[in-house]
Design an enzyme around this catalytic site. Structure first.
Site, PDB file in Angstrom:
ATOM      1  N   ASP A  36       0.825  -1.207   0.000  1.00  0.00           N
ATOM      2  CA  ASP A  36       0.000   0.000   0.000  1.00  0.00           C
ATOM      3  C   ASP A  36       0.858   1.255   0.000  1.00  0.00           C
ATOM      4  O   ASP A  36       1.480   1.588   1.011  1.00  0.00           O
ATOM      5  CB  ASP A  36      -0.897  -0.039   1.241  1.00  0.00           C
ATOM      6  CG  ASP A  36      -1.752   1.186   1.398  1.00  0.00           C
ATOM      7  OD1 ASP A  36      -1.959   1.889   0.390  1.00  0.00           O
ATOM      8  OD2 ASP A  36      -2.216   1.443   2.525  1.00  0.00           O
TER       9      ASP A  36
ATOM     10  N   ASP B  79      -2.067   5.848  -4.986  1.00  0.00           N
ATOM     11  CA  ASP B  79      -2.353   4.978  -3.846  1.00  0.00           C
ATOM     12  C   ASP B  79      -2.718   3.574  -4.319  1.00  0.00           C
ATOM     13  O   ASP B  79      -3.838   3.322  -4.758  1.00  0.00           O
ATOM     14  CB  ASP B  79      -3.504   5.593  -3.045  1.00  0.00           C
ATOM     15  CG  ASP B  79      -3.826   4.821  -1.783  1.00  0.00           C
ATOM     16  OD1 ASP B  79      -3.149   3.822  -1.506  1.00  0.00           O
ATOM     17  OD2 ASP B  79      -4.760   5.216  -1.068  1.00  0.00           O
TER      18      ASP B  79
END
Length: 515
Positions: free
Chosen positions: A98, A293
């Site tokens: 992430d 992201d």
């Protein structure tokens, strides 16, 4: 909140593939990603849905241990995740890599009060010869405690230290979080066990050194760079790859275009206008922030722009009577003031629908940068009427630039009110109309990055021959208040289309067309 929620329950969700790790002759360390695809099974239970309400805003932006930062991402219908090992001998976990967070966390063997923990791999410090305790607190002799607030409860844990295996790299003495209570939301149906953050240390909970920082500091990778390739093909064996220390030329076409990081912490860059076909959407002509992201599946952006996209692609939204009421009561006044050249940013304040503080609606896609505080440090929100008004001003501005007459403009804006994004998530569309939808193009620097309808529409197939597929928009609404906003969160839909290089040495991000 005065918005009426239209809850759409659809049978969706499943399959997990396998993972492989390899180091090639070029010395690059590759992580092959698993991919979870969409189908029609248990989508509701398989999502983390965290709506931030007014009573929760004081917790936004708080640290896990000293209450400065809030973590855990909002995962939609598709996740990409890979395998790591923690401890000696390694205990294996599936984690999401992430770029929107910076900590590593996995469930702990001491997690006994959350059902989700029993359905995922749990770290057991007692069987690791390299485990090191951090502190010793409470009746259970846990490490430094950690509490992450959510609107329906908390995720609790503590910090520990152990070796972490990523591919063939052993990162020694890595600090991570053992989670002991996972709250009330639906982690139990998710296919991954935890999260490995690839963001900057600036946003790390407890200022813990991120795993990939330690890879560099311990001399495991020479080039301070990693790259991500995500495979959109649901039938492919490989879901994607993360390459630490460089990039694989087989994953992209042409050269990468690089853009500087505008604010450290997140992999954040500046984005320009978003084009709907060949037409401007207005809001980001002077620039918007964009966070790249990999932990967010869709693309999240300002409601005013997402609504224009939804209208153009024919989504099924919900009718907002409040929005339409403002058009009917104030549309002429807004038009006249804009024609006279009055400042659009204060129009809704002058009308009386916004205070001087302004308003931007919070959403549940990104947690740590999207918050607004009053002078005393408490979070502030205004009524949805202010948000509707600001969006209407934007839409009328866009139409004026296209030289449309007032009656046509107000009718168009009235229709846009009906296309406001569904506040509980995705907006559904007619699968048969995909071929007629416009391209959506992002301006970054002096480059254009276009997404075709096939790239930004999610198609959910059914195992039942009698059940038709379902399609939904890859865009969801996210309104970040100033100074953070207007803000875009560029998730996996964009990363599937564009191979992405995260260059830490030069503080920049590069995009090239993905193979």
């Amino acid at each position: 909140m005065s918005l009426k929620y239209l809850l759409v329950v659809i049978c969706l969700w499943i399959w997990s593939q396998s993972l492989a790790i390899s180091i090639s002759d070029d010395g690059l360390m590759r992580i092959t990603l698993k991919k979870r695809n969409l189908d029609f099974h248990s989508v509701n239970s398989a999502r983390i849905k965290r709506a931030i309400h007014e009573r929760d805003l004081k917790s936004v932006g708080k640290n896990c241990c000293n209450k400065d930062v809030v973590y855990l991402k909002n995962y939609f219908d598709v996740q990409y995740f890979g395998e790591i090992g923690i401890g000696s001998p390694p205990q294996y976990f599936n984690v999401v890599f992430d770029t929107g967070s910076s900590n590593l966390w996995v469930p702990s063997s001491r997690c006994i009060f959350s059902i989700a923990c029993y359905l995922h791999s749990k770290y057991r410090s007692g069987i690791s010869s390299t485990y090191k305790e951090i502190g010793n607190f409470g009746v259970f002799n846990l490490g430094v405690p950690c509490e992450i607030p959510y609107d329906d409860g908390y995720i609790n844990g503590f910090f520990s230290q152990d070796n972490v295996k990523v591919g063939d790299i052993i990162v020694k003495d890595q600090e991570f979080s053992e989670i002991t209570r996972e709250g009330n939301f639906a982690l139990l149906a998710l296919p991954f066990d935890g999260i490995l953050g690839l963001g900057f240390q600036d946003i790390s909970v407890g200022k813990v050194t991120p795993v990939w920082y330690n890879m560099i500091e311990q001399g495991q990778i020479l080039d301070k760079v990693f790259s991500i390739w995500l495979n959109k093909d649901p039938m492919a064996e490989k879901g994607g790859e993360i390459v630490f220390g460089g990039m694989d030329k087989r994953h992209f076409r042409g050269d990468h275009s690089y853009f500087p990081i505008s604010q450290e912490g997140y992999w954040q860059i500046e984005m320009g206008d978003i084009l709907l076909g060949n037409n401007t959407t207005g809001l980001c002509e002077s620039g918007c922030a964009a966070i790249v992201d990999s932990g967010t599946s869709l693309i999240a952006g300002p409601t005013g722009v997402v609504t224009q996209i939804n209208h153009a692609i024919g989504t099924e939204g919900y009718v907002s009577f409040e929005c339409k009421d403002i058009v009917h009561n104030y549309g002429n006044l807004i038009w006249e003031n804009l024609i006279l050249g009055l400042n659009p940013e204060i129009l809704c304040v002058d009308i009386g629908l916004c205070s001087n503080n302004g308003f931007q609606r919070m959403n549940d896609v990104i947690e740590t940068v999207v918050h607004n505080e009053s002078r005393d440090g408490s979070a502030t929100l205004e009524s949805p009427f202010c948000s509707f008004c600001n969006n209407i001003v934007l839409w009328i501005q866009v139409q004026i630039k296209q030289s449309n007459v007032k009656e046509k403009v107000l009718k168009h804006v009235d229709e846009l009110c009906e296309r406001l994004p569904n506040p509980v998530g995705e907006s559904f569309i007619n699968c048969s109309s995909i071929s007629s939808m416009p391209h959506i193009t992002f301006t970054i620097g002096n480059k254009l990055f276009s997404l075709s309808p096939e790239q930004y529409v999610r198609r959910v197939e059914s195992d039942d021959e009698d059940c038709s597929p379902v399609c939904y928009s890859g865009f969801v609404a996210l309104d970040a208040p100033s100074p953070q906003g207007p803000l875009w969160v560029v998730g996996d839909i964009f990363l599937q289309a564009y191979h992405t290089v995260f260059d830490y040495a030069n503080l920049r991000i590069g995009f090239a067309e993905s193979r």
